[in-house]
Design an enzyme around this catalytic site. Structure first.
Site, short mmCIF file in Angstrom:
data_model
loop_
_atom_site.label_atom_id
_atom_site.label_comp_id
_atom_site.label_asym_id
_atom_site.label_seq_id
_atom_site.Cartn_x
_atom_site.Cartn_y
_atom_site.Cartn_z
N GLY A 35 0.84 -1.19 0.00
CA GLY A 35 0.00 0.00 0.00
C GLY A 35 0.88 1.24 0.00
O GLY A 35 2.11 1.15 0.14
N LEU A 36 0.26 2.37 -0.14
CA LEU A 36 0.99 3.63 -0.21
C LEU A 36 1.68 3.96 1.12
O LEU A 36 1.30 3.45 2.18
CB LEU A 36 0.03 4.77 -0.57
CG LEU A 36 -0.61 4.70 -1.96
CD1 LEU A 36 -1.72 5.75 -2.06
CD2 LEU A 36 0.44 4.91 -3.05
N SER A 37 2.67 4.83 1.06
CA SER A 37 3.29 5.35 2.27
C SER A 37 2.21 6.05 3.11
O SER A 37 1.41 6.83 2.58
CB SER A 37 4.38 6.36 1.89
OG SER A 37 4.95 6.92 3.05
N GLY A 38 2.16 5.73 4.39
CA GLY A 38 1.16 6.33 5.26
C GLY A 38 -0.18 5.62 5.26
O GLY A 38 -1.12 6.08 5.93
N SER A 39 -0.29 4.50 4.56
CA SER A 39 -1.58 3.80 4.48
C SER A 39 -1.90 3.05 5.77
O SER A 39 -3.06 2.74 6.04
CB SER A 39 -1.59 2.82 3.30
OG SER A 39 -0.57 1.85 3.44
N GLY A 40 -0.88 2.74 6.57
CA GLY A 40 -1.11 2.03 7.83
C GLY A 40 -0.50 0.64 7.87
O GLY A 40 -0.79 -0.13 8.79
N SER A 109 6.09 -1.85 -2.13
CA SER A 109 6.15 -2.80 -3.26
C SER A 109 5.10 -2.44 -4.31
O SER A 109 4.11 -3.13 -4.47
CB SER A 109 5.98 -4.24 -2.77
OG SER A 109 4.93 -4.41 -1.84
#
Length: 199
Positions: A35-40, A109
């Site tokens: 997932g994106l940076s900051g997604s958790g 990734s």
């Protein structure tokens, strides 16, 4: 690349994965958070680790920042280095899984190709992809590390979600959106996925 002729692996003489899993009374599996940076990703992985520990299940987290400050500290962020980063992580992950350890990998990734490579190295049956599908807007609002702001200013090149693409998984084993689900519910859903493989 040709295989070296002076290397003689001893895999056939080592104790087996079944021996390790019998000792631990659990089954090794890779939970691959993407997932994106900051997604958790890391936050959920940490919550899952604590819950597994409470249940007596041995677990190991492989996290992007930790890996880049250690085993992969010689790698940059070129396309080649990013690929090598994931390859090394997958190889290390396979060692943990083969030892019967529940392994939680939290890495952006961003491409199908990266994740397919990791699944091939680790083994398809042991690779469970968890897509932390939190929307870009929410990730950017959190901007935990200040990276999105820097990327918007052009200080970080090829930043996933801003100046580089993210390819969402097509058929993840689980999808969780931390802007909708609480941390507790996100952790519960991942736990169910893990415990189903350990029954």
């Amino acid at each position: 690349m040709a295989e070296p002729t002076h290397i003689y692996p001893i895999y056939d003489r080592m104790m087996t994965r079944a021996d390790k899993e019998s000792l631990l009374h659990q089954r090794g599996v890779m939970i691959w958070f993407t997932g994106l940076s900051g997604s958790g990703k890391s936050t959920v992985a940490l919550g899952v680790e604590r819950e597994l520990h409470r249940r007596g299940i041995l677990c190991r987290i492989l996290d992007g920042d930790n890996i880049r400050s250690g085993i992969n500290r010689n790698l940059g962020f070129s396309a080649e280095d990013r690929l090598e980063n994931i390859r090394r992580i997958a190889e290390v992950g396979r060692l943990f899984v083969d030892t019967g350890i529940v392994t939680l990998a939290a890495f952006i990734s961003p491409t199908h190709a990266y994740r397919e490579m990791a699944a091939d190295i680790i083994g398809r049956d042991d690779f469970k992809e968890v897509y932390v599908s939190t929307p870009l807007e929410e990730c950017e609002r959190r901007d935990v590390k200040g990276l999105y702001a820097r990327a918007r200013r052009g200080e970080i090149k090829d930043f996933t979600g801003i100046s580089a693409p993210f390819e969402a998984p097509v058929h993840p084993a689980l999808s969780i959106d931390t802007s909708v689900l609480t941390l507790e519910e996100s952790v519960r859903r991942v736990l169910r996925l893990i415990l189903n493989t350990n029954e």
